[in-house]
Write an enzyme that holds these catalytic residues in place. Structure first.
Site, PDB file in Angstrom:
ATOM      1  N   GLY A   1       0.504  -0.894  -0.240  1.00 33.69           N
ATOM      2  CA  GLY A   1      -0.254  -0.295   0.282  1.00 33.69           C
ATOM      3  C   GLY A   1       0.999   1.590  -0.079  1.00 33.69           C
ATOM      4  N   CYS A   2       0.328   1.812   1.191  1.00 36.84           N
ATOM      5  CA  CYS A   2       1.128   3.384   0.983  1.00 36.84           C
ATOM      6  C   CYS A   2       2.572   3.316   1.421  1.00 36.84           C
ATOM      7  CB  CYS A   2       0.312   4.263   1.162  1.00 36.84           C
ATOM      8  SG  CYS A   2      -1.130   4.659   0.917  1.00 36.84           S
ATOM      9  N   ALA A   3       3.183   2.269   1.820  1.00 36.80           N
ATOM     10  CA  ALA A   3       4.214   2.214   2.612  1.00 36.80           C
ATOM     11  C   ALA A   3       5.325   1.817   1.688  1.00 36.80           C
ATOM     12  CB  ALA A   3       4.324   1.129   3.566  1.00 36.80           C
ATOM     13  N   ALA A   4       4.645   0.999   0.796  1.00 35.92           N
ATOM     14  CA  ALA A   4       5.298   0.855  -0.831  1.00 35.92           C
ATOM     15  C   ALA A   4       6.673   1.709  -1.110  1.00 35.92           C
ATOM     16  CB  ALA A   4       4.329  -0.020  -1.697  1.00 35.92           C
TER      17      ALA A   4
END
Length: 381
Positions: free
Chosen positions: A137-140
Site C-alpha cells: 500500500g502507501c508504505a511501498a
C-alpha cells in the site's frame, strides 16, 4: 554513496475539488445516518483537489473489476513511460544504465508486472532485475527507496529505477457506505511517480541507513477485501492514531545512527492525512513547517498512496535543495501497520560520476548467457 535523485511526478488531467467532493457526498448519500460525520472528516483532510484518470461521471460508475483492471493497465502503459524518461534525465542516465526496476502499485494487478513491458518497450537491458511490490500500500514508496538502497549497497556500481503507479480512483466502490469508505472517497488521488537511485554520483539524498517496523496485531487496520467487484478498501477508525507507536520507531532508527529525530534538517513523510503529520510533529517535537513538503502533496493531490514520498522529495528539490550534508528522514506508512524508514544526507553531487554506458560498469552477480545479443559486463570477483 547511494543517492536518491530528483523524482518526476505526473498527475492526470481530470480534477475534482473539495467542494465537488462534498457536494457529491451530500447528493449521493443524503439519507446516510453518519453523513454529517463523513462530511466533517472529509473537510478536515485539507485536500483542496485531486486528480483522477477519468472524468468523475465515469469514475462513479462500476463497469466491473475486469474492465477496471484493463483500464488500469492501459492508463499505466500510457502514462508511465514519460515519467520514467524525466526521472532518468534528472539522474543523468539512460535505460541502458539501469540494473533493477522496483515497481510499486496497489490499485491494479498485472502478471507479468508492468516491469516486463517496460523492459521490452523502453530499451532497458533484458537482464534488468524486476521487483514488483503490490501489497504494501502507501508504505511501498518508502519500501522501494529502501530496497533500491539495499541493492546499490550490495552492488555499488548499480542504478535502480523506482516507479510508483497509483490510480486510486479505480478502486471506488459505490456500495461501500461505511464512514471509512466515504472518507477514503474524498482523500485518495491518482498519480505516477518515478525516481532513480544511483550507486555512485548524482545530486539528492545520499541514503545511509534504513529499517522497517510493523506495529503488532494491526493487520486489519488498513486492508483490502478482494471481492468479485474488485478491491474494497477497509480503514479502521484507529488508523489516525498510529503515530503514537510509530514515532518511537523513527526515534530509534535515528538514535542508532547517532542522530536526534527531532533535530533534523528535512522530513519526507507519507501524508496519509493531516493528523499523521500533526501527531508526528508533536511526538518528535518538530515544527509543523518541517512537514511542508508532505502537507503540500496532501493539499494539492490528496493521498496518492506510494507516490507521496516521491512527490514530497520532488518538492524538496524544487524549493532549491539543501546545503551539503543536511540530514533528514524519509518514511512511508501503510498496511500492517508498516513503516518503511530511511536516513540520509543531502549531497550536491560533488563525487565524480561514473562513465555512462552498459559496458563501462561492473555489476556483481551478472553473467550474460547471450553475449552476442547484449554487451557483456565483467563480473567482479
Amino acid at each position: 554513496m547511494v543517492t536518491l535523485c530528483k523524482p518526476a511526478v505526473s498527475v492526470p488531467e481530470y480534477v475534482i475539488t473539495m467542494e465537488e467532493t462534498l457536494e457529491l457526498a451530500r447528493s449521493r448519500h443524503a439519507d446516510h445516518p453518519q453523513l454529517a460525520l463523513a462530511l466533517r472528516l472529509i473537510g478536515n483532510t485539507g485536500v483542496t483537489r485531486r486528480h483522477i484518470v477519468q472524468p468523475i461521471e465515469e469514475t462513479l460508475k462500476h463497469p466491473g473489476f475486469q474492465e477496471r483492471n484493463a483500464l488500469y493497465e492501459a492508463e499505466a502503459k500510457a502514462r508511465v513511460p514519460a515519467v520514467i524518461k524525466e526521472a532518468l534525465d534528472n539522474a543523468g542516465l539512460g535505460p541502458q544504465d539501469i540494473d533493477m526496476i522496483v515497481y510499486v502499485s496497489c490499485t491494479g494487478f498485472m502478471m507479468p508486472s508492468l516491469t516486463a513491458w517496460l523492459i521490452n518497450t523502453m530499451g532497458f537491458p533484458s537482464h534488468t532485475r524486476q521487483m514488483p511490490i503490490a501489497q504494501l500500500g502507501c508504505a511501498a514508496g518508502g519500501a522501494a527507496v529502501n530496497r533500491a538502497h539495499d541493492f546499490c549497497t550490495a552492488y555499488p556500481d548499480a542504478n535502480v529505477l523506482i516507479v510508483a503507479c497509483e490510480f486510486c480512483s479505480l478502486c471506488y466502490q459505490p456500495t461501500d457506505l461505511g464512514v471509512g469508505s466515504l472518507l477514503s472517497n474524498g482523500l485518495f488521488g491518482d498519480a505516477v511517480a518515478s525516481a532513480v537511485v544511483r550507486g555512485r554520483g548524482g545530486t539528492g539524498i545520499a541514503l545511509e541507513r534504513n529499517n522497517s517496523y510493523l506495529v503488532p496485531d494491526t493487520e486489519d487496520w488498513i486492508a483490502y477485501s478482494v471481492r468479485a467487484t474488485g478491491f474494497h478498501f477497509l480503514l479502521d477508525k484507529r488508523v489516525p492514531g498510529t503515530m503514537e507507536p510509530l514515532a518511537p520507531a523513527l526515534r530509534e532508527l535515528a538514535d542508532e545512527h547517532g542522530w536526534d529525530a527531532g533535530k533534523l534538517d528535512f522530513y519526507i513523510i507519507h501524508a496519509g492525512g493531516p493528523r499523521i503529520l500533526d501527531d508526528l510533529s508533536r511526538f518528535l517535537e518538530v515544527p509543523p513547517e518541517d512537514f511542508r513538503f508532505s502537507r503540500a502533496t496532501l493539499t494539492e493531490y490528496g493521498n496518492i498512496a506510494s507516490a507521496v514520498v516521491l512527490d514530497a522529495v520532488r518538492r524538496l528539490f524544487e524549493e532549491g535543495g539543501l546545503p551539503e550534508g543536511a540530514r533528514g528522514i524519509l518514511a512511508g506508512f501503510g498496511p500492517g501497520i508498516t513503516a518503511e524508514m530511511c536516513l540520509g544526507r543531502w549531497t550536491n553531487g560533488q563525487q565524480p560520476a561514473p562513465e555512462s554506458g552498459l559496458g563501462a560498469r561492473r555489476i556483481v552477480g551478472y553473467s550474460p548467457q547471450h553475449g552476442a545479443a547484449t554487451p557483456a559486463r565483467t563480473a567482479a570477483a
